[in-house]
Structures are given as structure tokens and as C-alpha cells.
Design a protein around this motif. Structure first.
Motif, PDB file in Angstrom:
ATOM      1  N   SER A   1       0.756  -1.282   0.044  1.00  0.00           N
ATOM      2  CA  SER A   1       0.084   0.103  -0.177  1.00  0.00           C
ATOM      3  C   SER A   1       0.779   1.324   0.017  1.00  0.00           C
ATOM      4  CB  SER A   1      -1.017   0.051   1.170  1.00  0.00           C
ATOM      5  OG  SER A   1      -1.816  -0.893   1.228  1.00  0.00           O
ATOM      6  N   ARG A   2       2.182   1.252   0.834  1.00  0.00           N
ATOM      7  CA  ARG A   2       2.670   2.526   0.999  1.00  0.00           C
ATOM      8  C   ARG A   2       3.431   2.565  -0.748  1.00  0.00           C
ATOM      9  NH1 ARG A   2       8.425   1.204   3.447  1.00  0.00           N
ATOM     10  NH2 ARG A   2       8.426  -0.195   1.489  1.00  0.00           N
ATOM     11  N   ASP A   3       3.744   1.608  -1.344  1.00  0.00           N
ATOM     12  CA  ASP A   3       4.674   1.597  -2.702  1.00  0.00           C
ATOM     13  C   ASP A   3       3.360   2.136  -3.633  1.00  0.00           C
ATOM     14  OD1 ASP A   3       6.752   0.867  -1.537  1.00  0.00           O
ATOM     15  OD2 ASP A   3       6.621  -1.495  -2.207  1.00  0.00           O
ATOM     16  N   ALA A   4       2.078   1.923  -3.186  1.00  0.00           N
ATOM     17  CA  ALA A   4       1.034   2.311  -4.315  1.00  0.00           C
ATOM     18  C   ALA A   4       0.540   3.512  -4.177  1.00  0.00           C
ATOM     19  CB  ALA A   4      -0.010   0.943  -4.442  1.00  0.00           C
ATOM     20  N   ALA A   5       0.753   4.138  -2.998  1.00  0.00           N
ATOM     21  CA  ALA A   5       0.140   5.468  -2.579  1.00  0.00           C
ATOM     22  C   ALA A   5       0.805   6.271  -3.544  1.00  0.00           C
ATOM     23  CB  ALA A   5       0.461   5.733  -1.095  1.00  0.00           C
ATOM     24  N   ALA A   6      -0.187   7.765  -3.456  1.00  0.00           N
ATOM     25  CA  ALA A   6       0.184   8.677  -4.428  1.00  0.00           C
ATOM     26  C   ALA A   6       1.298   9.658  -3.627  1.00  0.00           C
ATOM     27  CB  ALA A   6      -1.137   9.658  -4.555  1.00  0.00           C
ATOM     28  N   GLY A   7       1.214   9.750  -2.318  1.00  0.00           N
ATOM     29  CA  GLY A   7       2.139  10.637  -1.772  1.00  0.00           C
ATOM     30  C   GLY A   7       2.533  10.161  -0.469  1.00  0.00           C
ATOM     31  N   PRO A   8       3.429  10.699   0.277  1.00  0.00           N
ATOM     32  CA  PRO A   8       3.821  10.198   1.817  1.00  0.00           C
ATOM     33  C   PRO A   8       2.750  10.467   2.704  1.00  0.00           C
ATOM     34  CG  PRO A   8       5.078  11.896   1.068  1.00  0.00           C
ATOM     35  CD  PRO A   8       4.307  11.920  -0.209  1.00  0.00           C
ATOM     36  N   VAL A   9       2.638   9.522   3.793  1.00  0.00           N
ATOM     37  CA  VAL A   9       1.710   9.771   4.819  1.00  0.00           C
ATOM     38  C   VAL A   9       2.698   9.513   5.956  1.00  0.00           C
ATOM     39  CG1 VAL A   9      -0.230   9.020   6.116  1.00  0.00           C
ATOM     40  CG2 VAL A   9      -0.160   8.879   3.348  1.00  0.00           C
ATOM     41  N   PRO A  10       3.134  10.590   6.604  1.00  0.00           N
ATOM     42  CA  PRO A  10       4.195  10.363   7.747  1.00  0.00           C
ATOM     43  C   PRO A  10       3.834   9.481   8.941  1.00  0.00           C
ATOM     44  CG  PRO A  10       3.979  12.441   7.262  1.00  0.00           C
ATOM     45  CD  PRO A  10       2.777  11.937   6.241  1.00  0.00           C
ATOM     46  N   ALA A  11       2.326   9.667   9.273  1.00  0.00           N
ATOM     47  CA  ALA A  11       1.946   8.632  10.577  1.00  0.00           C
ATOM     48  C   ALA A  11       1.979   7.353  10.073  1.00  0.00           C
ATOM     49  CB  ALA A  11       0.353   9.243  10.741  1.00  0.00           C
ATOM     50  N   ALA A  12       1.617   7.017   8.746  1.00  0.00           N
ATOM     51  CA  ALA A  12       1.674   5.473   8.179  1.00  0.00           C
ATOM     52  C   ALA A  12       3.005   5.260   8.062  1.00  0.00           C
ATOM     53  CB  ALA A  12       0.901   5.419   7.085  1.00  0.00           C
ATOM     54  N   GLU A  13       4.024   6.063   7.828  1.00  0.00           N
ATOM     55  CA  GLU A  13       5.436   5.628   7.848  1.00  0.00           C
ATOM     56  C   GLU A  13       5.940   5.237   9.059  1.00  0.00           C
ATOM     57  OE1 GLU A  13       7.518   5.207   5.359  1.00  0.00           O
ATOM     58  OE2 GLU A  13       6.406   6.145   3.606  1.00  0.00           O
TER      59      GLU A  13
END
Length: 101
Positions: A52-64
Motif C-alpha cells: 500500500s505504501r508503494d502504491a500510495a500517491a504521496g507520503p503519509v508520515p503517520a503511516a510511515e
């Protein structure tokens, strides 16, 4: 000590040993199976979050941060509760990435 008494004593010890083995071995196997299953689920959740991280459009710091925590917990290889915690962090990170437009 007579031979009869010795035979009864040895037989009793063997009987107690067999009883302990028949109760402890299955319990240990069940505990190990539970631990392996929990870690398998945690690894699957981490892999899903990574996709899901690789397919995401942009970074999500909380998810990281959640994924990093999950991977750190997985690296320490704790027990069942650690596996569940890692799985929960990875699932939350996965939800955050999937919720991103």
C-alpha cells in the motif's frame, strides 16, 4: 531392597514421566503453533502495508511511523502479544495509505 519393590518404584517413575510428557508436549506444541501463526499474520500485515505504501500517491508520515514500529517489533521477534502489536500497527498504516486519495 527387594527386586519387586525396585520394579514397582521404577514403574511408578516411568508412569509419572509418561504422564508429564503426554500433558506437556501437546501444550508446548500448541503454544509454538500459536506463536508461529501470530507472527505469520504480522508479517502478512507488514507486507500488505508495504504494498500500500508503494502504491500510495504521496507520503503519509503517520503511516510511515506505524510501519517502522511494526518492522522494529518484528525484528525483535517477541511473543504472541508483540506479534499482535506489530500486526495492529501494520494494519493501521495500511488503512492510512488506502484512505489517501
Amino acid at each position: 531392597m527387594s527386586h519387586t519393590l525396585l520394579a514397582w518404584l521404577v514403574g511408578g517413575v516411568l508412569l509419572v514421566g509418561a504422564g508429564l510428557a503426554t500433558t506437556l508436549v501437546p501444550a508446548r506444541r500448541a503454544r509454538d503453533r500459536k506463536r508461529r501463526t501470530a507472527w505469520s499474520a504480522a508479517r502478512a500485515a507488514i507486507d500488505s502495508a508495504t504494498v500500500s505504501r508503494d502504491a500510495a500517491a504521496g507520503p503519509v508520515p503517520a503511516a510511515e511511523q506505524l510501519l517502522a514500529r511494526a518492522e522494529l517489533i518484528a525484528a525483535d521477534r517477541g511473543g504472541v502479544s508483540a506479534a499482535r502489536t506489530a500486526e495492529q500497527h501494520a494494519q493501521q498504516a495500511d488503512r492510512l495509505w488506502r484512505a489517501q486519495p
